[in-house]
Design a protein around this motif. Sequence first.
Motif, PDB file in Angstrom:
ATOM      1  N   CYS A 288     -14.411 -56.279 -48.313  1.00 40.69           N
ATOM      2  CA  CYS A 288     -14.856 -56.396 -47.230  1.00 40.69           C
ATOM      3  C   CYS A 288     -16.388 -56.181 -46.113  1.00 40.69           C
ATOM      4  CB  CYS A 288     -14.228 -55.100 -46.714  1.00 40.69           C
ATOM      5  SG  CYS A 288     -14.657 -53.981 -45.069  1.00 40.69           S
ATOM      6  N   PRO A 289     -16.984 -56.857 -44.886  1.00 34.92           N
ATOM      7  CA  PRO A 289     -17.807 -56.987 -45.105  1.00 34.92           C
ATOM      8  C   PRO A 289     -18.422 -55.092 -44.735  1.00 34.92           C
ATOM      9  CG  PRO A 289     -16.219 -57.499 -43.769  1.00 34.92           C
ATOM     10  CD  PRO A 289     -15.233 -57.835 -44.959  1.00 34.92           C
ATOM     11  N   TRP A 290     -17.650 -54.267 -44.341  1.00 37.57           N
ATOM     12  CA  TRP A 290     -18.213 -53.226 -44.102  1.00 37.57           C
ATOM     13  C   TRP A 290     -18.145 -51.812 -44.911  1.00 37.57           C
ATOM     14  CZ3 TRP A 290     -15.945 -48.257 -43.303  1.00 37.57           C
ATOM     15  CH2 TRP A 290     -14.549 -48.703 -42.882  1.00 37.57           C
ATOM     16  N   LYS A 291     -16.573 -52.097 -46.005  1.00 37.85           N
ATOM     17  CA  LYS A 291     -16.954 -50.931 -47.101  1.00 37.85           C
ATOM     18  C   LYS A 291     -16.973 -52.015 -47.933  1.00 37.85           C
ATOM     19  CE  LYS A 291     -11.834 -51.232 -46.074  1.00 37.85           C
ATOM     20  NZ  LYS A 291     -11.350 -51.881 -44.729  1.00 37.85           N
ATOM     21  N   GLY A 292     -17.337 -52.356 -48.724  1.00 36.93           N
ATOM     22  CA  GLY A 292     -17.874 -52.951 -49.675  1.00 36.93           C
ATOM     23  C   GLY A 292     -16.855 -53.608 -50.954  1.00 36.93           C
ATOM     24  N   LYS A 293     -16.424 -53.289 -52.248  1.00 38.15           N
ATOM     25  CA  LYS A 293     -15.873 -54.059 -53.358  1.00 38.15           C
ATOM     26  C   LYS A 293     -14.891 -53.529 -53.597  1.00 38.15           C
ATOM     27  CE  LYS A 293     -16.492 -56.703 -57.773  1.00 38.15           C
ATOM     28  NZ  LYS A 293     -17.173 -56.566 -58.655  1.00 38.15           N
ATOM     29  N   ALA A 294     -13.775 -54.073 -53.070  1.00 36.52           N
ATOM     30  CA  ALA A 294     -12.570 -52.982 -53.679  1.00 36.52           C
ATOM     31  C   ALA A 294     -11.956 -53.979 -55.256  1.00 36.52           C
ATOM     32  CB  ALA A 294     -11.322 -53.542 -52.600  1.00 36.52           C
ATOM     33  N   SER A 295     -11.484 -52.595 -55.732  1.00 35.04           N
ATOM     34  CA  SER A 295     -10.591 -52.707 -57.373  1.00 35.04           C
ATOM     35  C   SER A 295      -8.557 -53.109 -56.838  1.00 35.04           C
ATOM     36  CB  SER A 295     -11.354 -52.393 -58.533  1.00 35.04           C
ATOM     37  OG  SER A 295     -13.011 -52.974 -58.275  1.00 35.04           O
ATOM     38  N   TYR A 296      -8.433 -54.013 -57.209  1.00 33.08           N
ATOM     39  CA  TYR A 296      -7.020 -52.979 -57.891  1.00 33.08           C
ATOM     40  C   TYR A 296      -6.469 -52.484 -58.877  1.00 33.08           C
ATOM     41  CZ  TYR A 296      -7.266 -55.921 -53.507  1.00 33.08           C
ATOM     42  OH  TYR A 296      -7.409 -56.699 -51.802  1.00 33.08           O
ATOM     43  N   PHE A 297      -5.130 -52.041 -58.876  1.00 30.49           N
ATOM     44  CA  PHE A 297      -4.216 -52.133 -59.706  1.00 30.49           C
ATOM     45  C   PHE A 297      -3.291 -52.633 -59.030  1.00 30.49           C
ATOM     46  CE2 PHE A 297      -7.124 -47.916 -59.339  1.00 30.49           C
ATOM     47  CZ  PHE A 297      -6.931 -47.317 -60.470  1.00 30.49           C
ATOM     48  N   HIS A 298      -1.507 -52.836 -60.823  1.00 28.79           N
ATOM     49  CA  HIS A 298      -0.864 -53.190 -60.667  1.00 28.79           C
ATOM     50  C   HIS A 298       0.049 -52.177 -60.811  1.00 28.79           C
ATOM     51  CE1 HIS A 298      -1.878 -57.963 -61.154  1.00 28.79           C
ATOM     52  NE2 HIS A 298      -2.611 -57.089 -63.058  1.00 28.79           N
ATOM     53  N   ILE A 299       1.264 -51.842 -59.869  1.00 27.70           N
ATOM     54  CA  ILE A 299       1.997 -50.885 -60.245  1.00 27.70           C
ATOM     55  C   ILE A 299       3.633 -51.321 -60.333  1.00 27.70           C
ATOM     56  CG2 ILE A 299       3.707 -49.308 -58.860  1.00 27.70           C
ATOM     57  CD1 ILE A 299       1.637 -49.682 -56.001  1.00 27.70           C
ATOM     58  N   LYS A 300       3.164 -50.660 -61.814  1.00 33.91           N
ATOM     59  CA  LYS A 300       3.913 -50.790 -63.408  1.00 33.91           C
ATOM     60  C   LYS A 300       5.367 -49.326 -63.134  1.00 33.91           C
ATOM     61  CE  LYS A 300       2.915 -52.570 -66.625  1.00 33.91           C
ATOM     62  NZ  LYS A 300       2.659 -52.964 -68.690  1.00 33.91           N
ATOM     63  N   ILE A 301       6.799 -49.786 -62.915  1.00 31.49           N
ATOM     64  CA  ILE A 301       7.410 -48.567 -62.958  1.00 31.49           C
ATOM     65  C   ILE A 301       9.762 -49.512 -63.380  1.00 31.49           C
ATOM     66  CG2 ILE A 301       9.035 -47.495 -61.146  1.00 31.49           C
ATOM     67  CD1 ILE A 301       6.793 -46.617 -59.314  1.00 31.49           C
ATOM     68  N   ASN A 302       9.346 -48.462 -64.315  1.00 33.53           N
ATOM     69  CA  ASN A 302      10.691 -48.830 -65.481  1.00 33.53           C
ATOM     70  C   ASN A 302      10.451 -50.938 -65.983  1.00 33.53           C
ATOM     71  OD1 ASN A 302      11.504 -46.426 -65.546  1.00 33.53           O
ATOM     72  ND2 ASN A 302      12.311 -46.826 -63.078  1.00 33.53           N
ATOM     73  N   GLY A 303       9.968 -51.249 -66.580  1.00 37.00           N
ATOM     74  CA  GLY A 303       9.306 -52.318 -66.233  1.00 37.00           C
ATOM     75  C   GLY A 303       9.551 -53.462 -65.637  1.00 37.00           C
ATOM     76  N   ASN A 304       9.417 -52.558 -63.829  1.00 41.29           N
ATOM     77  CA  ASN A 304       8.845 -53.807 -62.992  1.00 41.29           C
ATOM     78  C   ASN A 304       7.556 -53.643 -62.479  1.00 41.29           C
ATOM     79  OD1 ASN A 304      11.652 -54.756 -61.789  1.00 41.29           O
ATOM     80  ND2 ASN A 304      12.061 -52.496 -61.352  1.00 41.29           N
ATOM     81  N   ILE A 305       7.579 -54.769 -61.847  1.00 37.38           N
ATOM     82  CA  ILE A 305       5.863 -54.923 -61.456  1.00 37.38           C
ATOM     83  C   ILE A 305       5.312 -55.891 -59.930  1.00 37.38           C
ATOM     84  CG2 ILE A 305       3.204 -55.664 -62.626  1.00 37.38           C
ATOM     85  CD1 ILE A 305       4.143 -56.561 -64.890  1.00 37.38           C
ATOM     86  N   ASN A 306       4.621 -54.588 -59.337  1.00 35.62           N
ATOM     87  CA  ASN A 306       3.745 -54.939 -58.045  1.00 35.62           C
ATOM     88  C   ASN A 306       2.679 -55.031 -58.131  1.00 35.62           C
ATOM     89  OD1 ASN A 306       3.490 -54.973 -55.990  1.00 35.62           O
ATOM     90  ND2 ASN A 306       4.719 -53.798 -54.344  1.00 35.62           N
ATOM     91  N   LYS A 307       2.395 -56.313 -59.071  1.00 41.47           N
ATOM     92  CA  LYS A 307       0.723 -56.818 -58.870  1.00 41.47           C
ATOM     93  C   LYS A 307      -0.268 -56.214 -57.635  1.00 41.47           C
ATOM     94  CE  LYS A 307       1.962 -60.740 -62.121  1.00 41.47           C
ATOM     95  NZ  LYS A 307       1.352 -61.093 -62.489  1.00 41.47           N
TER      96      LYS A 307
END
Length: 93
Positions: A44-63
Amino acid sequence: MKAIWNNTVIAESNEIKIVEDNHYFPMSSVKQEYLEKSNKHTRCPWKGKASYFHIKINGNINKDAAWYYPKASFAAKPIENYVAFWKEVEISE
């Protein structure tokens, strides 16, 4: 406020910070057992570098459904290490 995905509360806090219509939760309020580090990063030009997580619940993944700024820019220091959600994660009271 709560962050909910797959009928599961993944974060809950009264210490929310809202920036650009995104609700940022303190890292300590996020249930770490549902997060898996992603290799995705954006800048982001003003916030900086973002890192991400996947969310994993009961075998389902939200990348790449959660992000945070581990080393936010000076202007964004208030949300450093706070987590925001998207991709069908519901934010509610």
